[in-house]
Design a protein around this motif. Structure first.
Motif, PDB file in Angstrom:
ATOM      1  N   ILE A 179       0.840  -1.203   0.000  1.00  0.00           N
ATOM      2  CA  ILE A 179       0.000   0.000   0.000  1.00  0.00           C
ATOM      3  C   ILE A 179       0.873   1.251   0.000  1.00  0.00           C
ATOM      4  CG2 ILE A 179      -1.755   1.281   1.296  1.00  0.00           C
ATOM      5  CD1 ILE A 179      -2.754  -1.398   2.363  1.00  0.00           C
ATOM      6  N   THR A 181      -2.419   4.116  -3.761  1.00  0.00           N
ATOM      7  CA  THR A 181      -3.511   3.160  -3.562  1.00  0.00           C
ATOM      8  C   THR A 181      -4.867   3.846  -3.540  1.00  0.00           C
ATOM      9  OG1 THR A 181      -2.040   1.717  -2.291  1.00  0.00           O
ATOM     10  CG2 THR A 181      -4.404   1.350  -2.035  1.00  0.00           C
ATOM     11  N   VAL A 228      -8.277   4.003   1.785  1.00  0.00           N
ATOM     12  CA  VAL A 228      -8.061   2.704   2.427  1.00  0.00           C
ATOM     13  C   VAL A 228      -9.033   2.556   3.585  1.00  0.00           C
ATOM     14  CG1 VAL A 228      -6.429   1.240   3.686  1.00  0.00           C
ATOM     15  CG2 VAL A 228      -5.619   2.670   1.802  1.00  0.00           C
ATOM     16  N   GLY A 255      -9.142   1.625  -2.525  1.00  0.00           N
ATOM     17  CA  GLY A 255      -8.162   0.814  -3.237  1.00  0.00           C
ATOM     18  C   GLY A 255      -7.743  -0.407  -2.449  1.00  0.00           C
ATOM     19  N   ALA A 256      -7.982  -0.382  -1.131  1.00  0.00           N
ATOM     20  CA  ALA A 256      -7.566  -1.511  -0.290  1.00  0.00           C
ATOM     21  C   ALA A 256      -8.340  -1.521   1.015  1.00  0.00           C
ATOM     22  CB  ALA A 256      -6.064  -1.438  -0.009  1.00  0.00           C
TER      23      ALA A 256
END
Length: 222
Positions: free
Chosen positions: A44, A48, A51, A117-118
């Protein structure tokens, strides 16, 4: 220096007390160490995008994410424990801290609707019933981009999400690292959506068994 030691000791004690009161919701007896923080956030960066962190606890992974370049404004901290949530709001005032059950993630809007993104999870998935694990994963992937990744650690010998649940949700898990210096040692897995089956592969499976098996196998490889 003494103040830092006292603060760390207080954090460890608070974490241990939370584990004693609800061991099924708190993943460990003490906060994660630096080795695990590094392993679970290794992929990450600032590129990214947003989150989501599930079960941040005292903020060990949160600090590691910020050190990787993720802005506080791009962090959504989903914490069930009210005492932890209050401390997270104080320590990371620009992050979006929500005191809620992670299995209800699908019901809230994050980052103004911008996909994450994560997802970084500190939840004890191994101790949760399958239905709850499905709800957490379904909600998490519903909030991510198609190429988003779900990062989960475990103290067990294999992925904490059983293969049958991964298959049901169309996901795949990959072991990406270990934190042997952590107490206890831990492994980290990356969970992603599986690539869609190709049209040719689907047609190959529908062909009559009487067809030449070699040609069918060749089509399945396309």
């Amino acid at each position: 220096m003494t103040a830092m030691v006292d603060s760390k000791a207080s954090e460890v004690y608070g974490f241990f007390r939370a584990w004693l009161s609800d061991p099924l919701r708190v993943a460990a007896v003490v906060p994660s160490g630096r080795a695990l923080e590094s392993a679970i956030t290794a992929e990450i960066s600032s590129r990214t995008g947003p989150v989501i962190e599930l079960g941040p606890g005292t903020g060990a992974f949160t600090r590691a994410l910020i050190a990787r370049g993720v802005r506080q404004e791009d962090l959504a901290l989903i914490e069930y424990g009210s005492a932890f949530a209050v401390k997270l709001q104080f320590r990371f005032p620009r992050a979006h801290t929500l005191c809620m059950d992670a299995s209800r993630l699908r019901n809230v809007e994050l980052f103004g609707g911008t996909p994450a993104g994560a997802v970084v999870s500190g939840l004890p998935l191994l101790s949760m019933p399958p239905r709850k694990v499905i709800a957490i994963l379904d909600g998490a992937f519903g909030k991510m981009r198609s190429d988003g990744a779900f990062y989960q650690f475990t103290y067990g010998p294999s992925c904490p999400v059983p293969r049958v649940l991964l298959d049901r949700l169309g996901l795949k898990a990959t072991h990406i690292g270990r934190a042997l210096a952590n107490v206890p040692p831990a492994a980290v897995y990356r969970i992603r959506r599986r690539a869609p089956r190709s049209v040719f592969a689907g047609r190959a499976l529908e062909l009559p068994i009487a067809h030449d098996q070699t040609s069918i196998q060749q089509e399945e490889r396309l």
